[in-house]
Design an enzyme around this catalytic site. Structure first.
Site: not given
Length: 446
Positions: A199, A244
């Site tokens: 990723k 977040e």
């Protein structure tokens, strides 16, 4: 990742002589606005969610540093302040007493100055009940409840005027054009498919050129109201509303909220209530990206814990602009050899950067970010938040935000998680959905 020789060296840890503080309870705040009544100046420091949090004014002490040891240096500086401080705090509430706001550079190779700021006045609120903290480095100052109220009143005497959108307001490209950024995404996908990493998070920037000075307080209030499930932050010109939570520490408990997997709400069918759950939770690509992010955080947090729990499956977090796949993690912290649990800032240093904002493996992803983005992230995607004298704190990831570069120039950032199944055009569209909170709060029409 090597550190350039030009990285600034942390200054000697000379404490501000005798920081003194007093905290006093102030009762119930207005249920409808909470702390937002105090977000009234453009130089305010904020950490607000659902009306609770901290709003601060002024500056009693500051520390700045850069490089790979920035978290350690900041922690050491904070300890010297605590050792020399005289604190009067009858409340056992996280965020009361002596506190510091912080913003840290994303990259350990960055020359951007990470910082801790000890404000002069802090208004805090938890579950509707508020308190006021007055902090001073002035040896001759009265540190009393009356002095605290007088200092607060002084700051609130000069409130910021609201801004009306100007016809000359415009968005301009950042470091890369849309086409150049999509090319970078395609190159990142090639690196992933070749097996170098699983990723990669690639960010881009756009710039708002305003016809009149930005009204920071107004922008923060807009964000806090529209994005009440996010943490609205402001530290030294870095502003935004992040969904977040990197890490929150209260006594011996740590919590985090991990997001990865995004779906724009703009084109969602109005008559399909299960659309987000079906599209996000039913997507192998989105679930794969999310699992990488959750594994990254829990793997780095585990050495500091005795127990840890998280959702067996991610839930769908609904925000005004997007849906996210989200997981909440809760952990009991394990005391160290000295009997104390890690502070919130110590955990920040251990956890950052996670796969959610960098990629995995982080060393490979970090090098590719510098190669493909062609920009200095500065504080974007770095930790932002606060900590208190007991080691408690809340540190989000500086997302959905911007840096105020001048009174009429605001640079916004957005990043997208790239995996093997990613598509460059779709990632570009996702980046615009993530710019939307700041664009709308600034009153700009795209």
């Amino acid at each position: 990742m090597s550190t350039p020789s030009s990285i600034a060296v942390a200054p000697p840890l000379t404490p501000v002589r005798g920081l003194r503080s007093i905290t006093i309870p102030r009762g119930q705040l207005d249920d409808s606005t909470g702390l937002l009544d105090y977000v009234a100046r453009n130089d305010v420091h904020t950490w607000v969610r659902r009306g609770d949090g901290l709003v601060a004014f002024g500056e009693s002490a500051r520390f700045s540093t850069a490089g790979p040891d920035r978290f350690i240096a900041a922690q050491q500086w904070w300890r010297t302040q605590l050792d020399a401080a005289d604190v009067d705090n009858p409340l056992a509430v996280p965020g009361s007493g002596l506190v510091a706001f912080g913003s840290f550079a994303f990259s350990k190779t960055s020359q951007h100055q990470s910082r801790l700021i000890v404000p002069r006045i802090v208004v805090g609120c938890r579950d509707g009940h508020s308190w006021l903290t007055y902090i001073t480095a002035d040896e001759g100052a009265d540190v009393t409840a009356d002095a605290a109220e007088a200092a607060l009143a002084e700051y609130l005497d000069e409130t910021a005027i609201e801004r009306v959108p100007d016809t000359s307001d415009r968005l301009t490209p950042g470091i890369l054009s849309e086409e150049q950024w999509m090319t970078a995404v395609e190159q990142g996908i090639e690196h992933i498919r070749s097996g170098e990493l699983s990723k990669l998070v690639l960010a881009r920037d756009v710039v708002a050129e305003l016809g009149s000075p930005v009204a920071t307080a107004q922008v923060l209030r807009e964000l806090a109201v529209r994005y009440s499930d996010c943490w609205t932050y402001s530290v030294d010109g870095l502003i935004g509303s992040t969904p977040e939570m990197l890490i929150k520490v209260e006594n011996s408990t740590a919590q985090a909220r991990v997001l990865a997997g995004t779906l724009d709400r703009n084109n969602a069918p109005a008559d399909d209530p299960d659309y987000a759950q079906r599209v996000l939770a039913g997507s192998e690509k989105q679930l794969h990206e999310h699992q990488i992010a959750i594994d990254s955080l829990t793997g780095q947090l585990e050495p500091f814990t005795s127990t840890m729990t998280s959702h067996s499956e991610p839930f769908v977090l609904e925000l005004p602009n997007v849906w996210h796949l989200a997981s909440d993690v809760t952990a009991q912290l394990e005391p160290g050899a000295d009997g104390s649990v890690p502070t919130s800032l110590a955990l920040v240093g251990a956890l950052h950067p996670t796969a959610a904002v960098c990629g995995t493996p982080t060393t490979v992803a970090g090098a590719l970010i510098r190669e493909l983005e062609h920009m200095e992230r500065g504080p974007y995607a770095g930790p932002v938040g606060w900590m208190d004298a007991r080691g408690n704190g809340e540190w989000g990831i500086a997302l959905r935000g911007a840096v105020i570069e001048s009174p009429t120039r605001v640079r916004m950032y957005a990043g997208c998680g790239i995996v093997a199944a990613s598509n460059a055009a779709a990632e570009l569209a996702e980046s615009w959905s993530k710019f939307r909170p700041m664009i709308e709060a600034l009153g700009i029409r795209r």
